[in-house]
Design a protein around this motif. Sequence first.
Motif, PDB file in Angstrom:
ATOM      1  N   LEU A  49       0.780  -1.289   0.181  1.00 55.66           N
ATOM      2  CA  LEU A  49       0.082  -0.060   0.095  1.00 55.66           C
ATOM      3  C   LEU A  49       0.960   1.260   0.033  1.00 55.66           C
ATOM      4  O   LEU A  49       0.795   2.046  -0.737  1.00 55.66           O
ATOM      5  CB  LEU A  49      -0.902  -0.131   1.387  1.00 55.66           C
ATOM      6  CG  LEU A  49      -1.778   1.077   1.314  1.00 55.66           C
ATOM      7  CD1 LEU A  49      -3.110   0.674   1.047  1.00 55.66           C
ATOM      8  CD2 LEU A  49      -1.854   1.492   2.704  1.00 55.66           C
ATOM      9  N   ILE A  50       1.917   1.382   0.924  1.00 54.78           N
ATOM     10  CA  ILE A  50       2.739   2.362   0.987  1.00 54.78           C
ATOM     11  C   ILE A  50       3.633   2.451  -0.223  1.00 54.78           C
ATOM     12  O   ILE A  50       3.834   3.616  -0.705  1.00 54.78           O
ATOM     13  CB  ILE A  50       3.577   2.394   2.232  1.00 54.78           C
ATOM     14  CG1 ILE A  50       2.572   2.498   3.702  1.00 54.78           C
ATOM     15  CG2 ILE A  50       4.716   3.347   2.361  1.00 54.78           C
ATOM     16  CD1 ILE A  50       3.079   2.178   5.000  1.00 54.78           C
TER      17      ILE A  50
ATOM     18  N   CYS B  12       5.464   5.464  -5.029  1.00 55.23           N
ATOM     19  CA  CYS B  12       5.267   5.374  -6.582  1.00 55.23           C
ATOM     20  C   CYS B  12       4.801   6.212  -7.213  1.00 55.23           C
ATOM     21  O   CYS B  12       4.864   6.591  -8.451  1.00 55.23           O
ATOM     22  CB  CYS B  12       5.185   3.855  -7.010  1.00 55.23           C
ATOM     23  SG  CYS B  12       6.699   2.689  -6.377  1.00 55.23           S
ATOM     24  N   MET B  13       3.460   6.219  -6.624  1.00 52.97           N
ATOM     25  CA  MET B  13       2.359   7.244  -7.577  1.00 52.97           C
ATOM     26  C   MET B  13       2.752   8.662  -7.652  1.00 52.97           C
ATOM     27  O   MET B  13       2.554   9.307  -8.745  1.00 52.97           O
ATOM     28  CB  MET B  13       1.130   7.182  -7.032  1.00 52.97           C
ATOM     29  CG  MET B  13       0.179   6.001  -7.247  1.00 52.97           C
ATOM     30  SD  MET B  13      -0.066   5.658  -9.119  1.00 52.97           S
ATOM     31  CE  MET B  13      -1.147   7.101  -9.786  1.00 52.97           C
ATOM     32  N   GLU B  14       3.573   9.086  -6.631  1.00 49.93           N
ATOM     33  CA  GLU B  14       4.273  10.609  -6.997  1.00 49.93           C
ATOM     34  C   GLU B  14       5.197  10.730  -8.360  1.00 49.93           C
ATOM     35  O   GLU B  14       5.088  11.559  -8.882  1.00 49.93           O
ATOM     36  CB  GLU B  14       5.130  11.072  -5.455  1.00 49.93           C
ATOM     37  CG  GLU B  14       5.701  12.490  -5.772  1.00 49.93           C
ATOM     38  CD  GLU B  14       4.543  13.403  -5.900  1.00 49.93           C
ATOM     39  OE1 GLU B  14       5.081  14.548  -5.920  1.00 49.93           O
ATOM     40  OE2 GLU B  14       3.661  13.395  -5.704  1.00 49.93           O
ATOM     41  N   GLY B  15       5.827   9.513  -8.326  1.00 41.85           N
ATOM     42  CA  GLY B  15       6.730   9.192  -9.630  1.00 41.85           C
ATOM     43  C   GLY B  15       5.960   9.273 -10.805  1.00 41.85           C
ATOM     44  O   GLY B  15       6.255   9.866 -11.798  1.00 41.85           O
ATOM     45  N   VAL B  16       4.783   8.440 -10.519  1.00 40.82           N
ATOM     46  CA  VAL B  16       4.075   8.068 -12.004  1.00 40.82           C
ATOM     47  C   VAL B  16       3.312   9.748 -12.422  1.00 40.82           C
ATOM     48  O   VAL B  16       3.049  10.010 -13.269  1.00 40.82           O
ATOM     49  CB  VAL B  16       2.849   7.253 -11.617  1.00 40.82           C
ATOM     50  CG1 VAL B  16       1.791   7.234 -12.650  1.00 40.82           C
ATOM     51  CG2 VAL B  16       3.732   5.878 -11.529  1.00 40.82           C
ATOM     52  N   ALA B  17       2.763  10.320 -11.186  1.00 41.51           N
ATOM     53  CA  ALA B  17       2.293  11.567 -11.477  1.00 41.51           C
ATOM     54  C   ALA B  17       2.987  12.580 -11.978  1.00 41.51           C
ATOM     55  O   ALA B  17       2.767  13.340 -12.750  1.00 41.51           O
ATOM     56  CB  ALA B  17       1.691  12.119 -10.120  1.00 41.51           C
TER      57      ALA B  17
ATOM     58  N   GLY C 288      -5.247  -0.078  -3.588  1.00 37.99           N
ATOM     59  CA  GLY C 288      -5.601   0.791  -2.507  1.00 37.99           C
ATOM     60  C   GLY C 288      -4.511   2.066  -2.241  1.00 37.99           C
ATOM     61  O   GLY C 288      -4.976   3.178  -2.189  1.00 37.99           O
ATOM     62  N   GLY C 289      -3.238   1.468  -2.539  1.00 35.31           N
ATOM     63  CA  GLY C 289      -2.168   2.720  -2.486  1.00 35.31           C
ATOM     64  C   GLY C 289      -2.503   3.703  -3.627  1.00 35.31           C
ATOM     65  O   GLY C 289      -2.381   4.956  -3.349  1.00 35.31           O
ATOM     66  N   ILE C 290      -2.827   3.402  -4.959  1.00 33.37           N
ATOM     67  CA  ILE C 290      -3.069   4.168  -5.885  1.00 33.37           C
ATOM     68  C   ILE C 290      -4.299   4.991  -5.532  1.00 33.37           C
ATOM     69  O   ILE C 290      -4.376   6.195  -5.879  1.00 33.37           O
ATOM     70  CB  ILE C 290      -3.376   3.314  -7.258  1.00 33.37           C
ATOM     71  CG1 ILE C 290      -1.970   2.557  -7.689  1.00 33.37           C
ATOM     72  CG2 ILE C 290      -3.902   4.241  -8.268  1.00 33.37           C
ATOM     73  CD1 ILE C 290      -2.266   1.648  -8.661  1.00 33.37           C
TER      74      ILE C 290
ATOM     75  N   TRP D  37       6.020  16.104  -3.536  1.00 34.15           N
ATOM     76  CA  TRP D  37       7.406  16.415  -3.254  1.00 34.15           C
ATOM     77  C   TRP D  37       7.782  17.783  -3.657  1.00 34.15           C
ATOM     78  O   TRP D  37       7.435  18.195  -4.795  1.00 34.15           O
ATOM     79  CB  TRP D  37       8.164  15.234  -4.229  1.00 34.15           C
ATOM     80  CG  TRP D  37       9.718  15.532  -3.844  1.00 34.15           C
ATOM     81  CD1 TRP D  37      10.578  15.050  -3.042  1.00 34.15           C
ATOM     82  CD2 TRP D  37      10.807  16.340  -4.625  1.00 34.15           C
ATOM     83  NE1 TRP D  37      11.689  15.252  -3.005  1.00 34.15           N
ATOM     84  CE2 TRP D  37      11.933  16.198  -4.068  1.00 34.15           C
ATOM     85  CE3 TRP D  37      10.523  17.238  -5.677  1.00 34.15           C
ATOM     86  CZ2 TRP D  37      13.094  17.036  -4.597  1.00 34.15           C
ATOM     87  CZ3 TRP D  37      11.823  18.041  -6.060  1.00 34.15           C
ATOM     88  CH2 TRP D  37      12.965  17.684  -5.817  1.00 34.15           C
ATOM     89  N   VAL D  38       8.059  18.339  -2.845  1.00 35.14           N
ATOM     90  CA  VAL D  38       8.762  19.635  -2.925  1.00 35.14           C
ATOM     91  C   VAL D  38      10.116  20.060  -2.765  1.00 35.14           C
ATOM     92  O   VAL D  38      10.669  19.527  -1.986  1.00 35.14           O
ATOM     93  CB  VAL D  38       8.191  20.690  -1.677  1.00 35.14           C
ATOM     94  CG1 VAL D  38       8.390  22.033  -1.856  1.00 35.14           C
ATOM     95  CG2 VAL D  38       6.756  20.656  -1.822  1.00 35.14           C
ATOM     96  N   ALA D  39      10.818  20.669  -3.812  1.00 33.07           N
ATOM     97  CA  ALA D  39      11.989  21.085  -3.961  1.00 33.07           C
ATOM     98  C   ALA D  39      12.668  22.101  -2.700  1.00 33.07           C
ATOM     99  O   ALA D  39      11.939  22.669  -2.178  1.00 33.07           O
ATOM    100  CB  ALA D  39      12.581  21.690  -5.080  1.00 33.07           C
TER     101      ALA D  39
END
Length: 154
Positions: free
Chosen positions: A9-10, A15-20, A83-85, A141-143
């Motif tokens: 789940l986590i 990974c969805m942040e990378g996909v997004a 569920g994670g997605i 994710w924020v720089a």
Amino acid sequence: MIVLNLFLLIFAFVCMEGVAWFAHKYVMHGFLWILHRDHHTRDKGGFFQRNDFFFLLFAAPGILLLYLGVVYQDLTSCLWVGGGITLYGLTYLVVHDLFIHRRFKFPQRVENPYLLALRRAHRTHHKHLGKEDGECFGMLWVARPFLAESSNRK
């Protein structure tokens, strides 16, 4: 087994942040710019935008995996990945649509440096009205420069 399920789940959520990020930079600001363009214009033209189509596009894999995990007992790992997605999608709704773009108006006085940096990074992304020269394509994710600037505001 529960540890593996929570890991899935986590892991799927992270990974969805990378996909997004990838989809935002190369799909939305690429060959599907025609659907994303109205999200960058000053005149939003109503509550819904063509850009909202991406919600359906991103929800489909999560729904499919949830379905497979529920229907087929030997595919329970699909349930947790789905569920994670889906959890990432819910987070996207809350953070992007409600918090950043304020689609529903409610008091939002914020002093948290991370949340301020998140808004500032997204505002930086939207300063570009065309599909080229974009920056800050992620959501959560924020720089560091945005975090440092927001932390120093106090």
